[in-house]
Write an enzyme that holds these catalytic residues in place. Structure first.
Site, PDB file in Angstrom:
ATOM      1  N   CYS A   1       0.817  -1.212   0.000  1.00  0.00           N
ATOM      2  CA  CYS A   1       0.000   0.000   0.000  1.00  0.00           C
ATOM      3  C   CYS A   1       0.853   1.265   0.000  1.00  0.00           C
ATOM      4  O   CYS A   1       0.339   2.357  -0.206  1.00  0.00           O
ATOM      5  CB  CYS A   1      -0.931   0.009   1.202  1.00  0.00           C
ATOM      6  SG  CYS A   1      -2.135  -1.317   1.121  1.00  0.00           S
TER       7      CYS A   1
ATOM      8  N   HIS B   1      -3.073   7.005   3.427  1.00  0.00           N
ATOM      9  CA  HIS B   1      -3.516   5.759   2.791  1.00  0.00           C
ATOM     10  C   HIS B   1      -4.902   5.396   3.330  1.00  0.00           C
ATOM     11  O   HIS B   1      -5.173   5.548   4.514  1.00  0.00           O
ATOM     12  CB  HIS B   1      -2.510   4.652   3.094  1.00  0.00           C
ATOM     13  CG  HIS B   1      -2.971   3.317   2.626  1.00  0.00           C
ATOM     14  ND1 HIS B   1      -3.435   3.102   1.342  1.00  0.00           N
ATOM     15  CD2 HIS B   1      -3.077   2.118   3.266  1.00  0.00           C
ATOM     16  CE1 HIS B   1      -3.792   1.845   1.218  1.00  0.00           C
ATOM     17  NE2 HIS B   1      -3.588   1.227   2.368  1.00  0.00           N
TER      18      HIS B   1
ATOM     19  N   ASN C   1     -10.045   0.235  -0.027  1.00  0.00           N
ATOM     20  CA  ASN C   1      -8.587   0.272  -0.077  1.00  0.00           C
ATOM     21  C   ASN C   1      -8.141  -0.191  -1.466  1.00  0.00           C
ATOM     22  O   ASN C   1      -8.192  -1.379  -1.774  1.00  0.00           O
ATOM     23  CB  ASN C   1      -8.032  -0.649   1.024  1.00  0.00           C
ATOM     24  CG  ASN C   1      -6.517  -0.655   1.073  1.00  0.00           C
ATOM     25  OD1 ASN C   1      -5.848  -0.132   0.176  1.00  0.00           O
ATOM     26  ND2 ASN C   1      -5.966  -1.268   2.104  1.00  0.00           N
TER      27      ASN C   1
HETATM   28  O1  UT7 Z   1      -3.676  -1.568   3.468  1.00  0.00           O
HETATM   29  C1  UT7 Z   1      -2.958  -2.692   3.893  1.00  0.00           C
HETATM   30  C2  UT7 Z   1      -2.886  -2.678   5.346  1.00  0.00           C
HETATM   31  N1  UT7 Z   1      -4.081  -3.237   5.918  1.00  0.00           N
HETATM   32  C3  UT7 Z   1      -4.676  -2.627   6.909  1.00  0.00           C
HETATM   33  O2  UT7 Z   1      -4.312  -1.541   7.282  1.00  0.00           O
HETATM   34  C4  UT7 Z   1      -5.778  -3.364   7.627  1.00  0.00           C
HETATM   35  C5  UT7 Z   1      -5.600  -3.226   9.092  1.00  0.00           C
HETATM   36  N2  UT7 Z   1      -6.585  -3.990   9.857  1.00  0.00           N
HETATM   37  C6  UT7 Z   1      -7.872  -3.592   9.937  1.00  0.00           C
HETATM   38  O3  UT7 Z   1      -8.270  -2.621   9.339  1.00  0.00           O
HETATM   39  C7  UT7 Z   1      -8.774  -4.348  10.866  1.00  0.00           C
HETATM   40  O4  UT7 Z   1      -8.008  -5.202  11.677  1.00  0.00           O
HETATM   41  C8  UT7 Z   1      -9.859  -5.186  10.121  1.00  0.00           C
HETATM   42  C9  UT7 Z   1     -10.839  -4.245   9.467  1.00  0.00           C
HETATM   43  C10 UT7 Z   1      -9.204  -6.087   9.105  1.00  0.00           C
HETATM   44  C11 UT7 Z   1     -10.619  -6.032  11.120  1.00  0.00           C
HETATM   45  O5  UT7 Z   1     -11.182  -5.224  12.117  1.00  0.00           O
HETATM   46  P1  UT7 Z   1     -10.967  -5.567  13.664  1.00  0.00           P
HETATM   47  O6  UT7 Z   1     -11.693  -4.548  14.402  1.00  0.00           O
HETATM   48  O7  UT7 Z   1      -9.485  -5.687  13.899  1.00  0.00           O
HETATM   49  O8  UT7 Z   1     -11.704  -6.948  13.800  1.00  0.00           O
HETATM   50  P2  UT7 Z   1     -11.117  -8.363  14.270  1.00  0.00           P
HETATM   51  O9  UT7 Z   1     -10.273  -8.954  13.210  1.00  0.00           O
HETATM   52  O10 UT7 Z   1     -10.549  -8.235  15.648  1.00  0.00           O
HETATM   53  O11 UT7 Z   1     -12.449  -9.174  14.394  1.00  0.00           O
HETATM   54  C12 UT7 Z   1     -13.441  -8.849  15.384  1.00  0.00           C
HETATM   55  C13 UT7 Z   1     -14.656  -9.733  15.153  1.00  0.00           C
HETATM   56  C14 UT7 Z   1     -14.299 -11.212  14.953  1.00  0.00           C
HETATM   57  O12 UT7 Z   1     -15.326 -11.972  15.527  1.00  0.00           O
HETATM   58  P3  UT7 Z   1     -15.121 -12.663  16.952  1.00  0.00           P
HETATM   59  O13 UT7 Z   1     -13.927 -13.545  16.809  1.00  0.00           O
HETATM   60  O14 UT7 Z   1     -14.915 -11.534  17.896  1.00  0.00           O
HETATM   61  O15 UT7 Z   1     -16.397 -13.395  17.135  1.00  0.00           O
HETATM   62  C15 UT7 Z   1     -14.357 -11.373  13.460  1.00  0.00           C
HETATM   63  O16 UT7 Z   1     -14.652 -12.688  13.078  1.00  0.00           O
HETATM   64  O17 UT7 Z   1     -15.299  -9.318  13.942  1.00  0.00           O
HETATM   65  C16 UT7 Z   1     -15.484 -10.448  13.100  1.00  0.00           C
HETATM   66  N3  UT7 Z   1     -15.458 -10.007  11.727  1.00  0.00           N
HETATM   67  C17 UT7 Z   1     -16.540  -9.596  11.066  1.00  0.00           C
HETATM   68  N4  UT7 Z   1     -17.827  -9.492  11.426  1.00  0.00           N
HETATM   69  C18 UT7 Z   1     -18.700  -9.046  10.536  1.00  0.00           C
HETATM   70  C19 UT7 Z   1     -14.390  -9.905  10.900  1.00  0.00           C
HETATM   71  N5  UT7 Z   1     -14.768  -9.454   9.713  1.00  0.00           N
HETATM   72  C20 UT7 Z   1     -16.095  -9.247   9.786  1.00  0.00           C
HETATM   73  C21 UT7 Z   1     -17.070  -8.794   8.885  1.00  0.00           C
HETATM   74  N6  UT7 Z   1     -18.355  -8.684   9.283  1.00  0.00           N
HETATM   75  N7  UT7 Z   1     -16.761  -8.406   7.628  1.00  0.00           N
END
Ligand code: UT7
Length: 341
Positions: free
Chosen positions: A116, A256, A286
């Site tokens: 990115c 970004h 993104n």
């Molecule tokens: O550009 C390249 C660099 N990339 C980035 O900068 C991405 C950086 N990371 C992020 O933006 C975030 O970590 C994400 C958007 C990818 C994920 O958000 P998060 O707040 O970190 O969520 P998480 O991975 O901790 O997941 C929390 C919960 C999980 O459920 P449980 O285990 O708590 O039951 C996930 O399974 O949210 C769940 N989850 C979703 N729920 C509904 C993950 N994706 C989704 C979804 N819809 N799309």
């Protein structure tokens, strides 16, 4: 004393595919919701390039617009750098394909992969060639077809990414405007958290790799999120300190567009008024190497000559960085016919 030659952006072009993938449509593909995606990431919709086309198609269209807007003939271009993680092919470089498509035949061109941060690294690279006089007109294009490596069965990654391209023209100036400074960094150990498992030479495509869904983005969201928030903000703030810039001195932050929460955290660390932050993540998601120039395109009409702008990125690699530039022209007239995405 002779004035230093700097590289300044003299125009911006962009191209997005027509197809709009909404959160509602995604909710029918995986277990997610508009509410979750809007609160956790801040994306409402993203563009998808359908059919047997690569990002060169989008990049070429962005450059056609750029050449037209700036009244530049393809023969004048001496360098094209394409930042991408989704090249048309493993080889040759997508930059070469783009050059051919738009009739650029008097240049050298190559691709640059810094995740990115690709556009920022490519802009800093092209700047060197312009500053040292080797090149008079360079194009830096960020072009991605992220949908080609997104697993639409993985709810943790499929809402994030979109397709798109945007390009800038870079030319020399002896005025105190243009790219003033760049700071870039890599931590290769971060690759364990964000990569594509198969399709490279370590693990070429096989029936097994396809069955195991290894040709898609693999991302551990939380470690990437933490590293993004700290490193992107650190570099943006360090750049301000190095040049004795206060928040009041900054006209725009161009961050970004990976996650609204990362953008907000960076702006907060810089003490910046949210109105000075370029944001279009809601519309495009993104687009990896295309996010920064897509922001410049969207906000071009508001830009004024001399505006202090900080570009800041974080991405796969891990890669991160910041560029400080003074904008080179009043954008209102140039942006008159920009496409209303
Ligand atoms: O550009 C390249 C660099 N990339 C980035 O900068 C991405 C950086 N990371 C992020 O933006 C975030 O970590 C994400 C958007 C990818 C994920 O958000 P998060 O707040 O970190 O969520 P998480 O991975 O901790 O997941 C929390 C919960 C999980 O459920 P449980 O285990 O708590 O039951 C996930 O399974 O949210 C769940 N989850 C979703 N729920 C509904 C993950 N994706 C989704 C979804 N819809 N799309």
């Amino acid at each position: 004393m002779m004035a230093k030659t700097r590289a300044m952006i003299t125009g911006v072009g962009a191209h997005l595919p027509d197809y709009i993938l909404t959160n509602d449509e995604l909710s029918r593909m995986v277990d997610t919701s508009d509410e979750w995606i809007m609160t956790r990431i801040g994306i409402r919709e993203r563009r998808i390039l359908k059919g047997p086309y690569g990002p060169s198609e989008l990049g070429a269209e962005a450059i056609r617009e750029l050449l037209q807007k700036t009244g530049t003939h393809p023969d004048e271009i001496e360098l094209v750098i394409c930042a991408t993680v989704t090249p048309d092919h493993q080889f040759p470089a997508t930059a070469n394909i783009i050059s051919d498509k738009v009739g650029i035949t008097k240049a050298f061109s190559f691709d640059l992969n810094a995740g990115c941060s690709g556009f920022l690294f490519a802009l800093a690279t092209a700047t060197q060639f312009v500053e040292n006089g080797m090149v008079k007109k360079a194009i830096v294009v960020g072009a991605e077809k992220m949908s080609s490596i997104v697993d639409y069965q993985d709810r943790a990654t499929c809402p994030i990414f979109g397709d798109g391209a945007a390009a800038v023209l870079l030319e020399p100036t002896t005025e105190e405007i243009g790219v003033m400074d760049s700071m870039m960094r890599v931590d290769g150990s971060g690759r364990v958290h964000l990569h594509q498992k198969a399709g490279g030479s370590v693990k070429p495509a096989s029936h097994e790799s396809v069955d195991a869904r290894e040709h898609f983005i693999y991302q551990e969201g939380q470690p990437v999120f933490k590293a993004a928030v700290s490193n992107m903000a650190d570099y943006a703030v360090d750049m301000m300190k190095k040049h004795h810039l206060t928040a009041a001195d900054i006209a725009w932050l161009v961050p970004h567009q990976a996650n609204m929460r990362i953008i907000e955290a960076t702006a907060r660390r810089m003490n910046l008024d949210p109105a000075k932050v370029m944001i279009n993540i809601e519309k495009f998601g993104n687009t990896t190497a295309a996010t920064l120039p897509l922001c410049l395109y969207d906000y071009e009409s508001k830009l004024k000559k001399g505006d202090n702008i900080i570009l800041a990125t974080f991405g796969a690699g891990f890669t991160w960085g910041a560029i400080y530039l003074k904008w080179g022209y009043d954008g209102a007239e140039a942006a008159r016919n920009n496409k209303p995405y």
